[in-house]
Design a protein around this motif. Sequence first.
Motif, PDB file in Angstrom:
ATOM      1  N   THR A   1       1.060  -1.277  -0.108  1.00 12.84           N
ATOM      2  CA  THR A   1      -0.002   0.155   0.056  1.00 12.84           C
ATOM      3  C   THR A   1       0.822   1.222   0.093  1.00 12.84           C
ATOM      4  OG1 THR A   1      -1.917  -1.262   1.142  1.00 12.84           O
ATOM      5  CG2 THR A   1      -1.682   1.262   1.316  1.00 12.84           C
ATOM      6  N   GLU A   2       0.612   2.185  -1.024  1.00 11.94           N
ATOM      7  CA  GLU A   2       1.223   3.456  -1.071  1.00 11.94           C
ATOM      8  C   GLU A   2       0.787   4.764  -0.313  1.00 11.94           C
ATOM      9  OE1 GLU A   2       2.851   4.315  -5.027  1.00 11.94           O
ATOM     10  OE2 GLU A   2       3.752   2.200  -5.101  1.00 11.94           O
ATOM     11  N   LEU A   3      -0.883   4.820  -0.294  1.00 11.83           N
ATOM     12  CA  LEU A   3      -1.272   5.777   0.535  1.00 11.83           C
ATOM     13  C   LEU A   3      -2.553   5.298   0.982  1.00 11.83           C
ATOM     14  CD1 LEU A   3      -1.922   8.888   0.458  1.00 11.83           C
ATOM     15  CD2 LEU A   3      -3.253   8.421  -1.466  1.00 11.83           C
ATOM     16  N   ILE A   4      -2.597   5.984   2.185  1.00 14.56           N
ATOM     17  CA  ILE A   4      -3.599   5.747   3.339  1.00 14.56           C
ATOM     18  C   ILE A   4      -4.177   6.897   3.568  1.00 14.56           C
ATOM     19  CG2 ILE A   4      -4.441   4.804   5.539  1.00 14.56           C
ATOM     20  CD1 ILE A   4      -1.820   2.835   5.200  1.00 14.56           C
ATOM     21  N   THR A   5      -5.672   7.288   3.506  1.00 15.09           N
ATOM     22  CA  THR A   5      -6.336   8.224   4.229  1.00 15.09           C
ATOM     23  C   THR A   5      -7.308   7.710   5.419  1.00 15.09           C
ATOM     24  OG1 THR A   5      -7.961   8.163   2.504  1.00 15.09           O
ATOM     25  CG2 THR A   5      -6.105   9.684   2.105  1.00 15.09           C
ATOM     26  N   ILE A   6      -7.390   8.517   6.530  1.00  9.89           N
ATOM     27  CA  ILE A   6      -8.152   8.289   7.617  1.00  9.89           C
ATOM     28  C   ILE A   6      -8.682   9.205   8.174  1.00  9.89           C
ATOM     29  CG2 ILE A   6      -6.123   7.857   9.083  1.00  9.89           C
ATOM     30  CD1 ILE A   6      -7.985   5.505  10.548  1.00  9.89           C
ATOM     31  N   SER A   7     -10.117   9.230   8.475  1.00  6.18           N
ATOM     32  CA  SER A   7     -10.737  10.062   9.450  1.00  6.18           C
ATOM     33  C   SER A   7     -11.493   9.069  10.534  1.00  6.18           C
ATOM     34  CB  SER A   7     -11.664  10.935   8.462  1.00  6.18           C
ATOM     35  OG  SER A   7     -11.142  11.588   7.612  1.00  6.18           O
ATOM     36  N   ILE A   8     -10.873   9.493  11.718  1.00  3.19           N
ATOM     37  CA  ILE A   8     -11.573   8.651  12.829  1.00  3.19           C
ATOM     38  C   ILE A   8     -11.350   9.353  14.308  1.00  3.19           C
ATOM     39  CG2 ILE A   8      -9.434   7.272  13.446  1.00  3.19           C
ATOM     40  CD1 ILE A   8     -13.148   6.024  12.983  1.00  3.19           C
ATOM     41  N   GLY A   9     -12.056   9.236  15.039  1.00  8.94           N
ATOM     42  CA  GLY A   9     -12.237   9.660  16.367  1.00  8.94           C
ATOM     43  C   GLY A   9     -13.461  10.548  16.648  1.00  8.94           C
ATOM     44  N   GLY A  10     -14.043  11.069  15.996  1.00  7.10           N
ATOM     45  CA  GLY A  10     -15.220  11.906  16.182  1.00  7.10           C
ATOM     46  C   GLY A  10     -16.381  10.946  16.963  1.00  7.10           C
ATOM     47  N   ASN A  11     -16.323   9.730  16.851  1.00  2.00           N
ATOM     48  CA  ASN A  11     -17.535   8.823  17.226  1.00  2.00           C
ATOM     49  C   ASN A  11     -17.151   8.488  18.625  1.00  2.00           C
ATOM     50  OD1 ASN A  11     -19.757   9.022  15.060  1.00  2.00           O
ATOM     51  ND2 ASN A  11     -18.432   7.486  13.856  1.00  2.00           N
TER      52      ASN A  11
END
Length: 267
Positions: free
Chosen positions: A103-113
Amino acid sequence: MRFSRKYVIAAFVAVAASAVGVAVPAFAAETAAGKYVALGDSYASGLGAGDYGDSGSCKRSANAYAQQWANTHAPSAFEFAACSGAVTADVLSSQVGAITPDTELITISIGGNDAGFADVMTDCNLGSDSSCVSRNQEAQAFAQSELPGRLDGVYAEIRNRAPNARVIVVGYPRIYTLDGDCSAGLSETKRTAINQSSDVLGDVVSARSAAAGFEFLDGRSAFSGHEICAPGDDWWLNSITFPIEESYHPNGAGQNGYFGALVGITG
């Protein structure tokens, strides 16, 4: 002069995005795109932007920033694992399996819940100013005391699974423009408390992503001037809407805004 297909696509995206007020480089740089994995919660899956296909309760939108990036950059493989409602434990149990060593690119949005910000919005809509402020203070305390360890665990597992990947942590926006153009809805006291929670969450996520050696895309900056109550109704977030679960989530313009900011980082 001949342009590659990816170069032409990037130029088209820049022009289209500029039409809706999204800041994108005039010509996005052509890059060799390897495998891309998109992780996270409803802000990453695209809840609020419609067109969810057959993704069920995960609400993965064809308009989500991750899907747009995959469409325009043609990675060698794309795994869209983000799912509405996800918390950090869900990323570890059911999303990081999409990551492979190549894998070369990872995006993540987490924590709000994890911090309970969905409940915050419900409480602020149904309760008094004082109860809204109190509930925000509880969420802020959790974000400062408990969330850092949870984020560290997720980020460590991501790095363990893809030692050489570029990881971009995508933060959440502020919800409101204060002293804006809204003539109805929540009080200014409630809006201020909610924005303070957005700032606490943003600061925590930014600090932990930096500690992990990851890049941070600040949603507060990306959405500046486009929050609910912004002048001219140029809002990149839904207010109360139906279905109710789409409330306080980026709409199509908001996902375009995230995409433009992501392109500004990755090319």
